[in-house]
Design an enzyme around this catalytic site. Sequence first.
Site, short mmCIF file in Angstrom:
data_model
loop_
_atom_site.label_atom_id
_atom_site.label_comp_id
_atom_site.label_asym_id
_atom_site.label_seq_id
_atom_site.Cartn_x
_atom_site.Cartn_y
_atom_site.Cartn_z
N CYS A 4 0.84 -1.21 0.00
CA CYS A 4 0.00 0.00 0.00
C CYS A 4 0.87 1.25 0.00
CB CYS A 4 -0.94 -0.01 1.22
SG CYS A 4 -1.81 1.54 1.46
N HIS A 46 -3.74 0.79 8.43
CA HIS A 46 -4.40 0.64 7.14
C HIS A 46 -5.90 0.38 7.27
CE1 HIS A 46 -4.63 -0.23 2.83
NE2 HIS A 46 -5.57 -1.09 3.19
N GLY A 92 -13.82 7.50 -8.04
CA GLY A 92 -12.47 7.75 -8.54
C GLY A 92 -11.38 7.53 -7.52
N HIS A 99 -8.35 8.02 3.10
CA HIS A 99 -7.74 9.35 3.18
C HIS A 99 -8.80 10.41 2.98
CE1 HIS A 99 -7.42 7.95 -1.02
NE2 HIS A 99 -7.59 9.22 -1.38
N HIS A 101 -9.13 14.33 1.76
CA HIS A 101 -8.51 15.48 1.11
C HIS A 101 -8.96 16.75 1.83
CE1 HIS A 101 -7.62 13.29 -2.82
NE2 HIS A 101 -8.57 12.52 -2.32
P1 5GP Z 1 -7.97 9.52 -4.48
O1 5GP Z 1 -8.04 9.72 -5.96
O2 5GP Z 1 -7.69 8.06 -4.14
O3 5GP Z 1 -9.08 10.11 -3.70
O4 5GP Z 1 -6.71 10.36 -4.00
C1 5GP Z 1 -5.40 9.88 -4.03
C2 5GP Z 1 -4.52 11.10 -3.97
O5 5GP Z 1 -3.21 10.66 -3.67
C3 5GP Z 1 -4.43 11.88 -5.29
O6 5GP Z 1 -4.88 13.22 -5.07
C4 5GP Z 1 -2.96 11.80 -5.67
O7 5GP Z 1 -2.48 12.99 -6.22
C5 5GP Z 1 -2.29 11.48 -4.34
N1 5GP Z 1 -1.06 10.74 -4.46
C6 5GP Z 1 -0.85 9.62 -5.22
N2 5GP Z 1 0.40 9.18 -5.05
C7 5GP Z 1 1.01 10.03 -4.17
C8 5GP Z 1 2.32 10.08 -3.61
O8 5GP Z 1 3.20 9.26 -3.87
N3 5GP Z 1 2.58 11.09 -2.74
C9 5GP Z 1 1.63 12.03 -2.42
N4 5GP Z 1 2.00 12.99 -1.56
N5 5GP Z 1 0.38 12.01 -2.93
C10 5GP Z 1 0.08 11.02 -3.79
ZN ZN Z 2 -2.30 1.34 3.65
#
Ligand code: 5GP
Ligand code: ZN
Length: 113
Positions: A4, A46, A92, A99, A101
């Site tokens: 992960c 996790h 998405g 997480h 945002h």
């Molecule tokens: P999701 O699309 O799953 O809601 O959000 C995943 C977020 O993780 C995205 O906004 C993406 O830019 C961020 N992200 C993906 N890989 C990395 C990484 O290696 N480091 C950081 N800081 N953010 C990441």
């Molecule tokens: Zn995890």
Amino acid sequence: MSDCLFCKIVKGDIPSTKVYEDDVVYAFRDINPQAPTHILVIPKAHLGSVNDVNIVNSVVVARIFEVIPQIAAQEGLTGGYRVVSNCGADAGQTVHHLHFHILGGKELSLEMA
Ligand code: 5GP
Ligand code: ZN
């Protein structure tokens, strides 16, 4: 979860820009910011998504929501901010570690889809 991405970030195996940390929560800057301030707040342990929250582990989600206003204040988001958690394919979700945002630093579009 050894494969992960966000577990690796929590462990420090993948570098991140830390914004906040305590014993159960970690927050760091999104690598691909969608707003002037874009921070991800995660449980250190996790959980795959909102779907994995239950009566046993929801205390960490409560902790996350105690921390979010502290981070917003620290970041100077006095005009407001948005908290988003994408859950599953239709939303998405790309990283399958729960997480939240935090988006702010500009007037955000009301578009949600
Ligand atoms: P999701 O699309 O799953 O809601 O959000 C995943 C977020 O993780 C995205 O906004 C993406 O830019 C961020 N992200 C993906 N890989 C990395 C990484 O290696 N480091 C950081 N800081 N953010 C990441
Ligand atoms: Zn995890």
